[in-house]
Design a protein around this motif. Structure first.
Motif, short mmCIF file in Angstrom:
data_model
loop_
_atom_site.label_atom_id
_atom_site.label_comp_id
_atom_site.label_asym_id
_atom_site.label_seq_id
_atom_site.Cartn_x
_atom_site.Cartn_y
_atom_site.Cartn_z
N TYR A 100 0.85 -1.18 0.00
CA TYR A 100 0.00 0.00 0.00
C TYR A 100 0.89 1.23 0.00
N SER A 101 0.46 2.28 -0.69
CA SER A 101 1.28 3.48 -0.78
C SER A 101 0.42 4.73 -0.64
N LEU A 102 1.03 5.73 -0.04
CA LEU A 102 0.45 7.06 0.04
C LEU A 102 1.44 8.02 -0.57
N GLY A 103 1.03 8.71 -1.61
CA GLY A 103 1.86 9.74 -2.22
C GLY A 103 1.31 11.09 -1.78
N ILE A 104 2.14 11.87 -1.13
CA ILE A 104 1.72 13.19 -0.64
C ILE A 104 2.51 14.22 -1.43
N PHE A 105 1.80 15.17 -2.01
CA PHE A 105 2.41 16.11 -2.94
C PHE A 105 2.05 17.53 -2.57
N LEU A 106 3.05 18.42 -2.47
CA LEU A 106 2.84 19.84 -2.25
C LEU A 106 2.90 20.52 -3.61
N ASP A 107 1.79 21.10 -4.04
CA ASP A 107 1.73 21.73 -5.35
C ASP A 107 2.70 22.91 -5.45
N GLN A 108 3.05 23.29 -6.68
CA GLN A 108 3.89 24.45 -6.91
C GLN A 108 3.30 25.65 -6.18
N GLY A 109 4.14 26.40 -5.47
CA GLY A 109 3.69 27.57 -4.72
C GLY A 109 3.36 27.25 -3.27
N GLY A 110 3.17 26.00 -2.94
CA GLY A 110 2.98 25.58 -1.56
C GLY A 110 1.64 25.91 -0.92
N GLU A 111 0.65 26.35 -1.69
CA GLU A 111 -0.64 26.70 -1.10
C GLU A 111 -1.62 25.53 -1.07
N THR A 112 -1.45 24.59 -1.96
CA THR A 112 -2.35 23.44 -2.02
C THR A 112 -1.51 22.16 -2.13
#
Length: 185
Positions: A100-112
């Motif tokens: 099982y995997s969880l990919g956590i991603f901070l969008d460009q700009g760091g707001e979302t």
């Protein structure tokens, strides 16, 4: 049971434990390589003829690290791949694993940011004494997105927390690890 039989059984059990650990290390090495943009680490988790199935595309294991770096770098300021529950069936020099995997991603700009949850369904093979991925099929089963804020409502940039880097300047490569080093958000 004779001493020889007991030793043979112990050796077989020890080999199974070593194989299981090597398989899980291979799967984790792939995720760490993705997050640190370490192409060599990602590539080392696949056999030379290994395949990574991504959506409807098949990408060679040799090319997957560069592909992932380009996609992650274009879309996200940071990414963390977490391998959680892991099961493995070993049959000689072939293993089938579900992680099982969880990919956590901070969008460009760091707001979302976003979280993708799914599984890595892998066939691994032990060749020349080393376990590597022969085929990876990745599922995405849950996708969430939202504001990327700390519990106090502040954004990550400016928080002062230690920031990871997508290369070998990341604090995890530092030897010996020392306090007070590394970049901050």
């Amino acid at each position: 049971m004779t001493t020889e039989d007991r030793l043979a059984a112990l050796e077989a059990k020890m080999q199974e434990v070593e194989d299981r650990q090597a398989i899980f290390d291979c799967i984790k090495r792939n995720s760490r390589g993705n997050d640190r943009f370490d192409v060599d680490l990602v590539t080392s988790s696949y056999h030379a003829d290994g395949i990574h199935e991504l959506g409807q595309k098949e990408i060679s294991g040799r090319e997957y690290g560069e592909h992932a770096n380009t996609a992650h770098g274009r879309l996200f300021d940071a990414n963390l791949h977490n391998v959680t529950m892991h099961m493995c069936e070993i049959d000689g020099d072939v293993a089938h694993a579900e992680s099982y995997s969880l990919g956590i991603f901070l969008d460009q700009g760091g707001e979302t940011g976003r979280i993708l949850a799914g599984r890595y369904i892998d066939r691994l093979e032990k060749r020349d004494g080393e376990w590597r991925i022969a085929l990876r099929r990745a599922t995405v089963e849950i996708a969430l997105e939202g504001k990327a804020t700390l519990p106090n409502g502040a954004a990550l940039p400016g928080s002062g927390y230690l920031r990871g880097n997508r290369d070998r300047t990341d604090p995890s490569y530092e030897r010996p690890l020392a306090a007070g080093t590394g970049g901050r958000w």
